[in-house]
Design an enzyme around this catalytic site. Structure first.
Site, mmCIF file in Angstrom:
data_model
loop_
_atom_site.group_PDB
_atom_site.id
_atom_site.type_symbol
_atom_site.label_atom_id
_atom_site.label_comp_id
_atom_site.label_asym_id
_atom_site.label_seq_id
_atom_site.Cartn_x
_atom_site.Cartn_y
_atom_site.Cartn_z
ATOM 1 N N GLY A 240 75.443 53.727 -38.459
ATOM 2 C CA GLY A 240 76.795 53.525 -38.971
ATOM 3 C C GLY A 240 77.662 52.514 -38.262
ATOM 4 C CD GLU A 274 68.945 58.727 -38.421
ATOM 5 O OE1 GLU A 274 69.667 58.452 -39.409
ATOM 6 O OE2 GLU A 274 68.319 59.793 -38.336
ATOM 7 N N PRO A 275 70.520 53.214 -35.925
ATOM 8 C CG PRO A 275 70.530 51.768 -34.078
ATOM 9 C CD PRO A 275 70.101 53.149 -34.517
ATOM 10 N N GLY A 276 71.058 50.531 -38.212
ATOM 11 C CA GLY A 276 70.399 49.527 -39.033
ATOM 12 C C GLY A 276 71.190 48.233 -38.946
ATOM 13 N NE ARG A 313 76.488 44.691 -47.203
ATOM 14 C CZ ARG A 313 77.704 44.549 -46.743
ATOM 15 N NH1 ARG A 313 78.199 43.348 -46.559
ATOM 16 N NH2 ARG A 313 78.430 45.595 -46.462
ATOM 17 C CE1 TYR A 317 77.781 49.352 -51.430
ATOM 18 C CE2 TYR A 317 76.950 47.353 -50.409
ATOM 19 C CZ TYR A 317 76.745 48.643 -50.857
ATOM 20 O OH TYR A 317 75.511 49.211 -50.725
ATOM 21 C CB CYS A 343 74.190 35.730 -67.266
ATOM 22 S SG CYS A 343 73.321 34.192 -67.438
ATOM 23 C CD GLU A 344 75.921 41.436 -64.226
ATOM 24 O OE1 GLU A 344 76.907 42.026 -63.724
ATOM 25 O OE2 GLU A 344 74.818 41.963 -64.408
ATOM 26 C CE1 TYR A 372 71.182 49.095 -45.387
ATOM 27 C CE2 TYR A 372 72.919 48.345 -43.928
ATOM 28 C CZ TYR A 372 71.980 49.278 -44.274
ATOM 29 O OH TYR A 372 71.829 50.400 -43.520
#
Ligand code: LLP
Length: 413
Positions: A240, A274-276, A313, A317, A343-344, A372
């Site tokens: 986190g 558990e770091p990512g 991302r 988000y 196409c968005e 990510y």
């Protein structure tokens, strides 16, 4: 030089290797990773927690490229996995099975069996039903499953709602108040050994007070359970730790240690983290080339060859990533949206950004995309996925080739 810095002439480089040359050699869109930056981020965790028994389990979901996994496995990291695919990737990269923790609310019977077969160190169970099923599978194989219960402490991590995981209304874990009864019932189950508690409050956490509160809650419950005679071995506080997408760098493991270590002091347990993101985000950039520059009304669009399928991302988000010219030309500054070919209208990498006036052919670096980034990429719009390159020992090495049209249709029958 470690990570992404400008060299003489102003060009952006990775561990001293010029990114302009890397972009030309391997094409775009291209993810580029700095091995040294990953190693440095790892060492920051190791030294911050050196004073207590601990295990840093890299969250494979952040970036599962085998080259990155091998670097971390060689450094002595454990792995945090969430699927059978991540399990096989972690084992293949050399993580010892006993240093792998297996999270996830939806582990299938096949995944539970595979984990038992491979001797996964800890199943972070997310429900009583999962413990029951795991016990049955373990008995069937004549083994004992090591279980850590994921508890949901109902703490707001002050981050994006989609990645807040420790609130009461989230699907994760079991309510902390119910944990003791679940554990008492599970304790006697054949095939089950309760070895710890786990929580994960969310991702991209920059105010660390919630992490300290989570540690306090888990430590309190661990003390009660130890007093009841549970043979606990670990306390897993999840990942986190956020990064500073605006300025680079970010919350530092030393600060995290000062927040959480006092809360767990005296517990005879191994601390698992558990770091990512905090291990790999800053160690990667997405290189993309400008295709067109156009104006619609009073909005200026810089159309680049990377889109939301490469980096989701911003679209998902509203995330901010710095976009920087790889070779600044000293042109005037303009305000522009950096958009992809998908196409968005949601297909943007940056919006309303002041930047040096881009021209077709320019190379742009989207910063802090080591976590990510590729991991969440897709083939939407039938766009082959990007290639990945690792810079190590002064040279850039291809660690995943660019997909081709054949790759796109390979699994069609
Ligand atoms: N452990 C568990 C159980 C997790 O669910 C996660 C992330 C981590 C560890 C690693 O968290 P980190 O240290 O990376 O914050 N796709 C989102 C992030 C989703 C994170 C989900 N869980 C993003 O791009 O921001």
């Amino acid at each position: 030089m470690t990570g992404f810095e400008r060299i003489e002439g102003g060009e952006l480089a990775c561990d001293g290797v010029d990114l302009g040359g890397v972009g030309e050699r391997f094409g775009t869109p291209l993810f580029v990773y700095s091995r040294r930056a990953i190693e440095e981020a790892w060492r920051a965790y190791e030294s911050a927690f050196a004073g207590v028994p601990h295990r840093i389990c890299y969250a494979v979901k952040a970036n599962g490229n085998g080259a990155i996994l091998r670097v971390l496995a060689a450094l002595g990291a454990g792995a945090d996995i969430v699927s059978g695919g991540e399990m096989l990737a972690a084992l293949r990269a050399g993580f010892p099975p006993e240093h792998i923790v297996f999270a996830g609310v939806g582990k299938t019977n096949e995944e539970l069996s595979l984990g038992l077969e491979r001797g996964i160190g800890e199943f972070n169970a997310e429900s009583e039903e999962e413990i029951t099923r795991l016990g049955e599978a373990a008995v069937g194989r004549g083994v004992v499953a090591r279980v850590s219960l994921r508890v949901n402490p109902d703490i707001d991590p002050q981050t994006h709602p989609y990645i807040s995981t420790g609130l009461r209304e989230a699907k994760f874990g079991v309510p902390i108040a119910r944990a003791p009864e679940i554990l008492r019932r599970s304790r006697g189950r054949p095939g089950i050994r309760i070895v710890g508690l786990q929580c994960h409050l969310g991702s991209q956490i920059t105010d660390l007070a919630p992490l300290a509160a989570g540690a306090r809650d888990l430590a309190g419950l661990s003390r009660r359970l130890l007093a009841e005679g549970f043979p606990l071995e670990t306390i897993d506080l999840g990942g986190g730790l956020g990064v500073d997408y605006e300025n680079g760098g970010g919350a530092d493991p030393g600060t995290l240690a000062r927040q959480i270590l006092p809360e767990i002091e005296g517990l005879p347990l191994t601390l698992v983290l558990e770091p990512g993101r905090s291990l790999v985000a800053g160690a990667g950039v997405l290189l993309t080339r400008v295709l067109y520059v156009k104006a619609n009304g009073d909005r200026r669009f810089v159309v680049v060859d990377a889109g939301m399928n490469d980096l989701l991302r911003p679209a998902l988000y509203g995330a901010f990533h710095r976009v920087e010219p790889v070779r600044p030309r000293g042109r005037d500054l303009v305000e522009a949206d950096v958009v992809g070919p998908v196409c968005e209208t949601g297909d943007f990498l940056a919006r309303g950004r002041r930047m040096e006036r881009p021209e077709p052919g320019d190379l742009i670096a989207v910063r802090d995309t080591g976590a990510y980034g590729f991991a969440m990429s897709s083939r939407y719009n039938m766009r082959p996925r990007a290639a990945e390159v690792m810079v190590e020992e002064g040279a850039a090495r291809l660690v995943r080739r660019r997909e081709t049209f054949e790759d796109l249709i390979r699994t069609e029958t």
